[in-house]
Scaffold this motif. Structure first.
Motif, PDB file in Angstrom:
ATOM      1  N   ALA A 159      30.504 -16.672  38.174  1.00  0.00           N
ATOM      2  CA  ALA A 159      30.166 -16.933  36.776  1.00  0.00           C
ATOM      3  C   ALA A 159      28.868 -16.245  36.372  1.00  0.00           C
ATOM      4  O   ALA A 159      28.710 -15.817  35.224  1.00  0.00           O
ATOM      5  N   PHE A 160      27.937 -16.117  37.324  1.00  0.00           N
ATOM      6  CA  PHE A 160      26.660 -15.474  37.037  1.00  0.00           C
ATOM      7  C   PHE A 160      26.655 -14.007  37.475  1.00  0.00           C
ATOM      8  O   PHE A 160      25.620 -13.462  37.852  1.00  0.00           O
ATOM      9  N   GLY A 161      27.833 -13.375  37.407  1.00  0.00           N
ATOM     10  CA  GLY A 161      27.929 -11.944  37.646  1.00  0.00           C
ATOM     11  C   GLY A 161      27.648 -11.530  39.064  1.00  0.00           C
ATOM     12  O   GLY A 161      27.123 -10.431  39.310  1.00  0.00           O
ATOM     13  N   ASP A 162      27.992 -12.403  40.028  1.00  0.00           N
ATOM     14  CA  ASP A 162      27.766 -12.160  41.450  1.00  0.00           C
ATOM     15  C   ASP A 162      26.290 -12.068  41.814  1.00  0.00           C
ATOM     16  O   ASP A 162      25.934 -11.584  42.896  1.00  0.00           O
TER      17      ASP A 162
ATOM     18  N   HIS B  36      12.785 -19.550  30.879  1.00  0.00           N
ATOM     19  CA  HIS B  36      14.008 -19.003  30.275  1.00  0.00           C
ATOM     20  C   HIS B  36      15.206 -19.776  30.801  1.00  0.00           C
ATOM     21  O   HIS B  36      15.265 -20.109  31.983  1.00  0.00           O
ATOM     22  N   CYS B  37      16.144 -20.076  29.924  1.00  0.00           N
ATOM     23  CA  CYS B  37      17.361 -20.799  30.303  1.00  0.00           C
ATOM     24  C   CYS B  37      18.577 -19.970  29.895  1.00  0.00           C
ATOM     25  O   CYS B  37      18.698 -19.551  28.745  1.00  0.00           O
ATOM     26  N   GLU B  38      19.452 -19.732  30.865  1.00  0.00           N
ATOM     27  CA  GLU B  38      20.644 -18.925  30.609  1.00  0.00           C
ATOM     28  C   GLU B  38      21.882 -19.707  31.039  1.00  0.00           C
ATOM     29  O   GLU B  38      21.946 -20.191  32.173  1.00  0.00           O
ATOM     30  N   GLY B  39      22.858 -19.849  30.136  1.00  0.00           N
ATOM     31  CA  GLY B  39      24.043 -20.654  30.412  1.00  0.00           C
ATOM     32  C   GLY B  39      25.297 -19.831  30.610  1.00  0.00           C
ATOM     33  O   GLY B  39      25.403 -18.701  30.131  1.00  0.00           O
ATOM     34  N   ARG B  40      26.258 -20.425  31.332  1.00  0.00           N
ATOM     35  CA  ARG B  40      27.574 -19.823  31.533  1.00  0.00           C
ATOM     36  C   ARG B  40      28.633 -20.910  31.368  1.00  0.00           C
ATOM     37  O   ARG B  40      28.594 -21.939  32.047  1.00  0.00           O
ATOM     38  N   ASP B  41      29.586 -20.670  30.481  1.00  0.00           N
ATOM     39  CA  ASP B  41      30.745 -21.561  30.354  1.00  0.00           C
ATOM     40  C   ASP B  41      31.783 -21.146  31.391  1.00  0.00           C
ATOM     41  O   ASP B  41      32.194 -19.981  31.433  1.00  0.00           O
ATOM     42  N   ILE B  42      32.206 -22.099  32.211  1.00  0.00           N
ATOM     43  CA  ILE B  42      33.165 -21.811  33.276  1.00  0.00           C
ATOM     44  C   ILE B  42      34.461 -22.566  32.998  1.00  0.00           C
ATOM     45  O   ILE B  42      34.459 -23.790  32.908  1.00  0.00           O
TER      46      ILE B  42
ATOM     47  N   THR C  28      29.704 -26.145  31.608  1.00  0.00           N
ATOM     48  CA  THR C  28      28.624 -25.192  31.405  1.00  0.00           C
ATOM     49  C   THR C  28      27.541 -25.388  32.454  1.00  0.00           C
ATOM     50  O   THR C  28      27.058 -26.504  32.663  1.00  0.00           O
ATOM     51  N   TYR C  29      27.196 -24.296  33.121  1.00  0.00           N
ATOM     52  CA  TYR C  29      26.105 -24.302  34.096  1.00  0.00           C
ATOM     53  C   TYR C  29      24.948 -23.482  33.546  1.00  0.00           C
ATOM     54  O   TYR C  29      25.152 -22.513  32.799  1.00  0.00           O
ATOM     55  N   TYR C  30      23.743 -23.875  33.923  1.00  0.00           N
ATOM     56  CA  TYR C  30      22.543 -23.225  33.425  1.00  0.00           C
ATOM     57  C   TYR C  30      21.645 -22.798  34.582  1.00  0.00           C
ATOM     58  O   TYR C  30      21.484 -23.534  35.561  1.00  0.00           O
TER      59      TYR C  30
END
Length: 285
Positions: A36-39, A206-212, A275-277
């Motif tokens: 999810a975080f681009g490897d 900084h906070c960056e999220g990914r919807d899985i 969603t993970y952050y």
């Protein structure tokens, strides 16, 4: 009611078990998060050098530390990685000599570690820390981090906003919300942690999220996301039943049936997600 399969829990402060089934789930979860975080194993803008000390807090099975070490070794950077957890039950039996595993709580780190670590990585302690314990943990992590170094906290949105897509999963979301409330779990860490880090003196936050998606697999990648999510909630069956079922389930059989219904709904829906952050911050020089 006596459970068919007895799960092993190591702390009343942590909702999930520490056993072989949980080890398998954690390793699958790692693969899902990594993709999810681009490897990427770290989003913090770090440049590490041989013999730098790295701390993995809440190490679990150690899979992140071993991959992080191997990645840097390929670039001729040999790190020293300290992996801590409140139990050694999920620590690997074999691992490289530059990785060390020990039993420590993030709320009580050794004083001799002060200003030692060039990078700190911590993942998914949402089920272990309430407000007071988070405050202590961030103080402790600040103390052991080198001035100018980065910390990265990976957490999950815990309000159940994305996985309630049908009658069963909506009931589960309500059940988990009640469980979290009873334990004082912070459910919006993506908002809470950046503010807490700022209060504790961190900068460059900084906070960056990914919807899985939670459907079984995405692009035939072989990662069974819905099983991981099902097994995650199966792990909280004991605290749910100990808490009386919160008016939603009254027995182990009802809990199992509810999760079976959830699994079906998740695999039939393209709307179910979580969603993970990744929250990164730097300790000032």
């Amino acid at each position: 009611m006596e459970q068919t399969v007895k799960r092993e829990y190591v702390s009343s402060n942590y909702l999930l078990p520490a056993d072989n089934a949980e080890t398998e789930r954690l390793n699958l979860q790692h693969c899902i998060l990594k993709k999810a975080f681009g490897d990427e194993l770290a989003l913090a803008p770090i440049t590490l050098h041989s013999h730098d000390l790295v701390l993995e807090s809440g190490a679990g099975t150690g899979i992140w530390a071993q991959e992080f070490s191997a990645f840097h070794s390929q670039n001729n950077v040999l790190l020293n990685i300290e992996c801590i957890d409140i139990s050694d039950k999920q620590f690997p039996r074999e691992y490289p000599s530059n990785i060390h595993f020990s039993i420590h709580s993030v709320t009580d780190l050794p004083q001799e570690w002060k200003n030692s670590f060039s990078y700190i990585h911590q993942r998914l302690l949402v089920g272990a820390l309430n407000d007071s314990r988070w405050n202590i943990a961030i103080d402790q992590l600040h103390d052991v981090l080198k001035p100018g170094a980065w910390i990265e906290l990976v957490e999950v949105e815990a309000k159940g906003l994305g996985y309630g897509v049908g009658p069963n999963s909506k009931r589960l979301a309500s059940l988990i919300t009640s469980l979290h409330t009873s334990k004082g779990i912070i459910t919006d860490l993506e908002v809470y942690l950046p503010k807490l880090l700022a209060r504790k003196g961190f900068t460059d936050i900084h906070c960056e999220g990914r919807d899985i998606p939670i459907r079984e697999s995405v692009d035939n990648d072989g990662l069974n996301r819905s099983k991981q999510w099902h097994d995650l909630w199966m792990g909280v069956k004991t605290p749910v039943l100990t808490g009386g079922g919160f008016g939603i389930v009254g027995s182990e059989e009802e809990f199992d049936k509810l999760l079976e219904g959830c699994l079906k709904e998740w695999n039939e829906s393209d709307k179910a997600y979580t969603t993970y952050y990744a929250i990164v911050a730097r300790k000032p020089i």
